[in-house]
Structures are given as structure tokens and as C-alpha cells.
Design an enzyme around this catalytic site. Structure first.
Site, mmCIF file in Angstrom:
data_model
loop_
_atom_site.group_PDB
_atom_site.id
_atom_site.type_symbol
_atom_site.label_atom_id
_atom_site.label_comp_id
_atom_site.label_asym_id
_atom_site.label_seq_id
_atom_site.Cartn_x
_atom_site.Cartn_y
_atom_site.Cartn_z
ATOM 1 N N HIS A 307 -86.868 -19.010 52.519
ATOM 2 C CA HIS A 307 -85.650 -19.217 51.742
ATOM 3 C C HIS A 307 -85.558 -20.653 51.214
ATOM 4 O O HIS A 307 -84.934 -20.898 50.183
ATOM 5 C CB HIS A 307 -84.421 -18.861 52.576
ATOM 6 C CG HIS A 307 -84.130 -17.399 52.582
ATOM 7 N ND1 HIS A 307 -83.496 -16.760 53.618
ATOM 8 C CD2 HIS A 307 -84.396 -16.437 51.671
ATOM 9 C CE1 HIS A 307 -83.384 -15.470 53.343
ATOM 10 N NE2 HIS A 307 -83.918 -15.252 52.167
ATOM 11 N N GLU A 548 -85.521 3.700 22.081
ATOM 12 C CA GLU A 548 -86.529 3.639 23.140
ATOM 13 C C GLU A 548 -87.325 4.934 23.273
ATOM 14 O O GLU A 548 -88.237 5.019 24.104
ATOM 15 C CB GLU A 548 -85.869 3.281 24.479
ATOM 16 C CG GLU A 548 -84.647 4.103 24.813
ATOM 17 C CD GLU A 548 -83.864 3.555 26.002
ATOM 18 O OE1 GLU A 548 -84.439 2.802 26.806
ATOM 19 O OE2 GLU A 548 -82.680 3.893 26.125
ATOM 20 N N ASP A 572 -89.213 0.877 27.735
ATOM 21 C CA ASP A 572 -89.313 2.332 27.663
ATOM 22 C C ASP A 572 -89.979 2.774 26.364
ATOM 23 O O ASP A 572 -90.736 3.751 26.346
ATOM 24 C CB ASP A 572 -87.930 2.977 27.795
ATOM 25 C CG ASP A 572 -87.605 3.318 29.252
ATOM 26 O OD1 ASP A 572 -88.543 3.321 30.066
ATOM 27 O OD2 ASP A 572 -86.438 3.581 29.559
ATOM 28 N N CYS A 619 -83.471 -5.792 22.956
ATOM 29 C CA CYS A 619 -82.916 -6.199 24.249
ATOM 30 C C CYS A 619 -83.974 -6.185 25.344
ATOM 31 O O CYS A 619 -83.689 -5.892 26.496
ATOM 32 C CB CYS A 619 -81.738 -5.321 24.651
ATOM 33 S SG CYS A 619 -82.126 -3.561 24.754
#
Length: 661
Positions: A307, A548, A572, A619
Site C-alpha cells: 500500500h 459499439e 466493444d 468515449c
């Protein structure tokens, strides 16, 4: 009841995915177990869950017994089958989100450079966060904590248990206060939440109380319990889980400090640009430190998946970890130089090394500053047409990062994450509040909200999905929504209500037929009429579609007459054009947006949109690639949406194009 599945959570159930899984399980009354290889553990214990070492693509069984067993199994299976479950709030590089409509690409990094040569006083550790740093050494070696080492009398045990429980409660409260602070970033918040889960886990507290009942003082009991559980994590054959051993020790230390009445560890006095040097430092301490003042981090413990490394990378702080005992050589150093790309550390560097490091630090700063200058730039084509550079986000926690990057609105808000976070379907009011907050944050810029895009590949609690051989070709996106108007209308009503507060636009995923648009428009009109009759304020919004599917590309001229905008979802679209499953590594090379077939589909879409006079955007992360932006602009795209990390570089590229550079 029980049900088996293949785990699709990115990297498996390590710290934060385990924390989210446990939080989900605790929301049900039923007793819930997770079973792997015949071993069953409580799904309500993050420590036990992590020690089960569930990895991506392994088979597990969720077992539930109680009044809400069916709902519990549906929700938990839905989480395990969600490929993105291990990614939200993650900040490690090389773990990009694989979302529909988002082309995966690593965040821009500085150009790699060879290691510095003048390393006479050099040490070598783990390169945990890239970049160069040179500055004054800030040695942080708090004294080790030791127990009293005495056996309790029988009449002391009950009081010692009460004292221990009060200390645990105090640590919980301290962490809750930190989680409530606005100054904590989303990534750091996830880390603190995971630490709090360890502090609250029965594995740690139960082991400590068992030791106290055996006559150990509380501090000794905590040290022993933490060491036992940390050893279990270290023994697991998984680098993520090995790194959790440090988290257990960090939590144990916090409890011990309260028991001893000592002040909490603080780094408030670290000078500007100093290099923090420590044998070990808890993620809890670093997450609350004045991170903007820290020039670099060097640690004896920790690795690339710890971390500490994650926090350093998310804040752009160079870090070298895992030096072991070598770190003691830095206790008395005056100045330190570090190379986070190679893991080299140089104590008290000579003049030549200082000059070399200073030059590289300056070059890196210039590159960052050069991009930062584009935060407020409004990029335009050579003809003066504005190109909107927007952000892809999935939660309100990501708003700040998008604004800091200079996003001109949101080009993709993934509403499915809102649904996946809850045990039950979110109410209309909850959705309306979320969308309204988003609209207000970016007004007057547009915020494009994608309607619920879920399916067999990423189901959610509250919706029963059929078993499908290929969920990517199944009941998902707009197909599911139109079949479930009870769910879809709730979202559309919420969006109409939120549109009062800003520039909301709505786009439909997985469209392959014009009737899907006309049926949605009829539902929008129906929802508007209902809100008007109820006296509820609402506003209309532009309706668009994601391009898409190959079908959408081929009917783009007809679709363009029915909608206000197109937004091309490259991931996609690439998958469907190339007939190659984007989650199948054996055909990964086919999932290339630059393939001529995919680029041709993008160009066909753009031409149809331009001819109809509607906005055409993208996008996917391909929208942020400097090598592709000129082609997309040439095709006629006027909106590009991407991860915040890519925004300033994209603005720079567009501006250079307009200038003829």
C-alpha cells in the site's frame, strides 16, 4: 443454499476487493461462507477471506444459510463475476479498466531513461514508484513497541480485555474520522478502509483476546496476534497477499500506541522536498501525511504491491522500497538521491551525481508543467471549432481528479457502478441525487450519462440473468433495459429530474436497431408526463447512442436522424468488428483499435454523424492516444472522452495540430 462460479475480479480477492466483498456480505442476515478447494471461510471476515487466496479465474462456491440467502448469493456471485470489481479506486499502473466502450491504455509516463552512473555510495531496493528525487534526508525511525512481558493475574484479565477493546474502538474511530475527511483521495480512502477492516476483523481481535485470556498483557497479545496473522499472509503464494503482512503489523502498531497512551505517529514536520526514510511505515500514516511536501520515499520494508507503493504512485512520489537492513545506512545521511525506475538509492551523493539527478528531476518537472499548462486550454481545430476533451468516470469520487485534469465535462458516466455498489437496486431518489451532483459539478459543460449497461458478463443484485453461452452477445445494455421497464423508467425519471441542475445528456449502450431508440424515447416521454402530473421538477435532455455494434455502424445514417449525438465505444466496437472476445488472451492481438477494419468503422460512423449535423464523439481510451487523435479529428469527431490522466496530453496534441505543429 450454494452456487459456484469462476472469479473474474481483477487480480482476485486481495485487500480492497476483499473489503468490498465483506461489506457486501455483512449487509445480509444470513451466515455466508466462501469455499475454495474444499476450504470454507466466513465471507464476513476480510482477513480470513484474503488468506483463502482467491485468484482471478479460480472456481469458488458461495454458501449462504438464512432468511435472505437467495439475495446474498445473487449479490456476492454478481460481484465475483464482475471483471471490473478489483479495479475501481485502484491506482496501480498496468491495471487499466476493461470497460465496455473504454479502450485500455496505460496512463502516460515519463520517457524511460538509463540509471544514473555515479553510484559509489549506492544501495539497491525495489523500484516501487517511478521518477527521480534528490533532497535532504528525513529519517523516520520511531522506537519499536514491546510488550510488558508479564503474566496477568486471573483478576486482571477481564479489565485487560476491556482495555484492549477500548483501544480497538479508538483506532476504529480514528480511521473513521480520516475516512470522513474530504482531503483524503479516493485511492487513499480505499486503502484506509481496508486497514480499518483488518482492525475490526475477528481474526486479529479474536487472536489477541485469546492471548490475553491466556495471561498475556494486551500489548504483548496484539504484537503476538499481528505476527501470527502476518506470517500467514507471508506464507501465501501470492505477491498481493504477502504485502498485506505489512498492513497487519501497521494496524497492530496503532492499537499498541493507544494501549501505551503514546501519541500517534506524525509526519507533519517533514520539510519541503525531503526524502522520507523509514524501516517501515504504515499506509495509515503515509496516507495522512503532507504528501505534497514529500520528495521521495525509501523504506526497508514493502514492495511494488504494498500500500505504500500504491500511495506513492497515485501521488507521483518516487519510491524505492524493500531495502531490508540496508536502510539503516541511511539513518545518518544528510542528503539522498533515488531512482524509482531502477531501485537505486545514493546517500550523500557527490557533485556530479547531484547535478545529474537535479537535471533529471528538472526535466520531469518541465514535462509535467508543460502538460499542466493545458489544464485550462480550450482546444480547437484550425477552423476554430472547439474539440471537447472530457472525462470517463464511474463514481462521484472521481469528479475531483477529472476537474484537476481540466476535463470539459464528462463524456461517459458509467451508471452500472452505482448499481453494483448496493445490495439492492438503487432508488430513483438515490440515482437522481447522484446524477444531479454530477451535473452541478461540471456545469455548464455537458455530462453524458450512459444508461444501465449490464448483462451476463457483469450482473447485479436484483436482476435475474439467464445463463448465456456468450453474454457479450446476449441480454445486456439497452436490450435488458427495454425488457425491464420497471428498472429502466426509474433511471430515466432520475435523469429527467437531474437535468434541472445542469447539462445532462443521455446515451444508450449496445444499440443495434432503430426501434431501440424509438421505444426508449417513448418511455422518456411517458416518464416526463408522470413527473409533470406529480408536480416534480424535470427538464428534457439530448438522447444519443453509443456506437459499439457493427449493426449500429451500418445503420448510422438512419440512426443519426433519430438522435442528438453519437459516442463511439472503441473497446466493444473493436471486439465485435474483429469477432474476438476482449477478455480472451489468446486472441488479444486482434483487439487492436488501429486495425483498418475498426478505423474504417469509426470513419463510417463519423461521416454519417457529420452529414446529419450531429455531434460525434468517442468515449474510449483510444480517444486519448496522441498517435490517433489527428485521424479522429480529421474524420470529424468533435468530442473525445478519456481517463483524467490522458486529458492534458490530448489537449496538447489537438492544440499542436491547430498550430500546424
Amino acid at each position: 443454499m450454494e452456487r459456484s462460479t469462476i472469479v473474474r475480479v481483477h487480480e482476485g480477492l486481495h485487500a480492497r476487493p476483499a473489503t468490498r466483498f465483506v461489506k457486501l456480505a455483512k449487509g445480509f442476515e444470513s451466515d455466508v461462507e466462501l469455499v475454495k478447494d474444499g476450504k470454507a471461510v466466513s465471507a464476513k471476515s476480510s482477513v480470513k477471506l484474503m488468506l483463502l487466496a482467491v485468484k482471478e479465474n479460480q472456481e469458488v462456491t458461495v454458501r449462504a444459510n438464512g432468511a435472505d440467502a437467495i439475495e446474498a448469493i445473487e449479490a456476492l456471485i454478481g460481484y465475483l463475476e464482475n471483471p471490473k470489481a478489483g479495479l475501481d479506486d485502484e491506482v496501480e499502473p498496468h491495471s487499466p479498466a476493461n470497460d465496455a466502450g473504454q479502450e485500455t491504455a496505460p496512463a502516460p509516463v515519463l520517457q524511460s531513461v538509463p540509471a544514473v552512473t555515479g553510484e559509489a555510495n549506492g544501495l539497491r531496493g525495489v523500484a516501487a514508484s517511478e521518477g527521480f528525487a534528490i533532497g535532504p534526508a528525513f529519517a523516520h525511525f520511531p522506537p519499536d513497541i514491546a510488550g510488558q512481558g508479564r503474566l496477568l493475574q486471573a483478576d486482571e484479565i477481564a479489565g485487560e480485555i476491556d482495555r484492549f477493546r477500548a483501544a480497538v474502538a479508538a483506532v476504529h474511530a480514528r480511521m473513521d474520522r480520516a475516512l470522513a475527511q474530504d482531503s483524503l483521495s479516493a485511492g487513499d480512502r480505499g486503502i484506509v478502509a481496508a486497514l480499518r477492516d483488518i482492525a475490526a476483523d475477528d481474526s486479529l481481535t479474536g487472536e489477541a483476546e485469546k492471548a490475553i485470556k491466556g495471561g498475556n498483557d494486551a500489548v504483548s497479545a496484539v504484537i503476538t496476534a499481528a505476527a501470527t496473522i502476518a506470517a500467514d499472509f507471508s506464507a501465501v503464494d501470492d505477491h498481493y497477499l504477502n504485502a498485506r503482512a505489512d498492513d497487519v503489523h501497521a494496524v497492530g502498531r496503532q492499537i499498541c500506541l493507544v494501549l501505551l497512551g503514546q501519541d500517534d505517529v506524525s509526519l507533519e514536520s517533514i520539510p519541503e522536498g525531503a526524502i522520507l526514510i523509514a524501516d517501515d511505515i504504515g499506509a495509515w500514516d503515509l496516507a495522512r501525511a503532507p504528501l505534497k511536501r514529500i520528495g521521495g520515499v525509501i523504506c526497508g520494508h514493502g514492495g511494488a504491491t504494498s500500500h505504500i507503493a500504491i500511495i506513492a504512485r497515485s501521488h507521483g512520489i518516487p519510491a524505492v522500497l524493500g531495502l531490508g537492513d540496508q536502510v539503516n545506512a541511511l539513518r545518518t545521511a544528510r542528503d539522498v538521491a533515488l531512482d524509482g525506475n531502477t531501485g537505486h538509492v545514493i546517500l550523500d551523493p557527490d557533485a556530479a551525481t547531484r547535478a545529474e539527478y537535479a537535471g533529471r528531476v528538472e526535466a520531469a518537472a518541465k514535462e509535467r508543467a508543460g502538460l499542466t499548462a493545458f489544464k485550462t486550454v480550450t482546444p480547437k481545430r484550425a477552423d476554430g471549432k472547439v474539440i471537447e476533451v472530457a472525462a470517463n468516470i464511474g463514481s462521484l469520487e472521481e469528479i475531483e481528479a477529472a476537474q484537476e485534469a481540466g476535463a470539459m465535462g464528462v463524456g461517459l458516466f458509467r451508471t452500472e457502478l452505482l448499481f453494483m455498489r448496493h445490495m439492492h437496486l438503487p432508488s430513483e431518489d438515490m440515482q437522481a441525487e447522484t446524477y444531479a451532483a454530477l451535473a452541478k459539478a461540471f456545469a455548464p459543460y455537458p455530462v453524458i450519462v450512459r444508461t444501465l449497461d449490464i448483462g451476463g458478463d457483469k450482473p447485479i443484485a436484483g436482476i435475474e440473468f439467464p445463463d448465456e453461452e456468450n453474454p457479450f452477445l446476449g441480454w445486456r445494455g439497452i436490450r435488458m433495459c427495454l425488457d425491464r421497464p420497471d428498472i429502466f423508467k426509474r433511471q430515466l425519471r432520475a435523469l429527467l429530474r437531474a437535468a434541472v441542475h445542469g447539462n445532462i445528456k443521455v446515451m444508450l449502450p449496445m444499440v443495434s436497431d432503430i426501434s431501440e431508440v424509438t421505444r426508449t424515447r417513448a418511455l422518456v416521454d411517458e416518464c416526463a408526463a408522470e413527473l409533470k402530473a406529480e408536480g416534480v421538477a424535470y427538464a428534457t435532455f439530448d438522447l444519443g447512442v453509443m456506437i459499439e455494434t457493427p449493426a449500429a455502424v451500418l445503420i448510422a445514417p438512419a440512426l443519426a436522424k433519430e438522435v442528438a449525438f453519437f459516442s463511439i465505444g472503441t473497446n466493444d466496437l473493436t471486439q465485435y468488428i474483429m469477432a474476438a472476445d476482449r477478455l480472451n488472451p489468446t486472441v488479444a492481438k486482434l483487439n487492436d483499435v488501429t486495425n483498418p477494419a475498426v478505423m474504417s468503422a469509426i470513419e463510417m460512423t463519423a461521416k454519417a454523424g457529420v452529414a446529419a449535423g450531429i455531434m460525434v464523439g468517442m468515449c474510449g481510451e483510444a480517444a486519448g492516444r496522441p498517435d490517433l487523435i489527428p485521424a479522429f479529428i480529421e474524420m470529424g469527431l468533435t468530442e473525445l472522452s478519456m481517463s483524467p490522466a490522458s486529458i492534458q496530453r490530448a489537449k496538447k496534441t489537438i492544440t499542436a495540430m491547430a498550430a500546424g505543429g
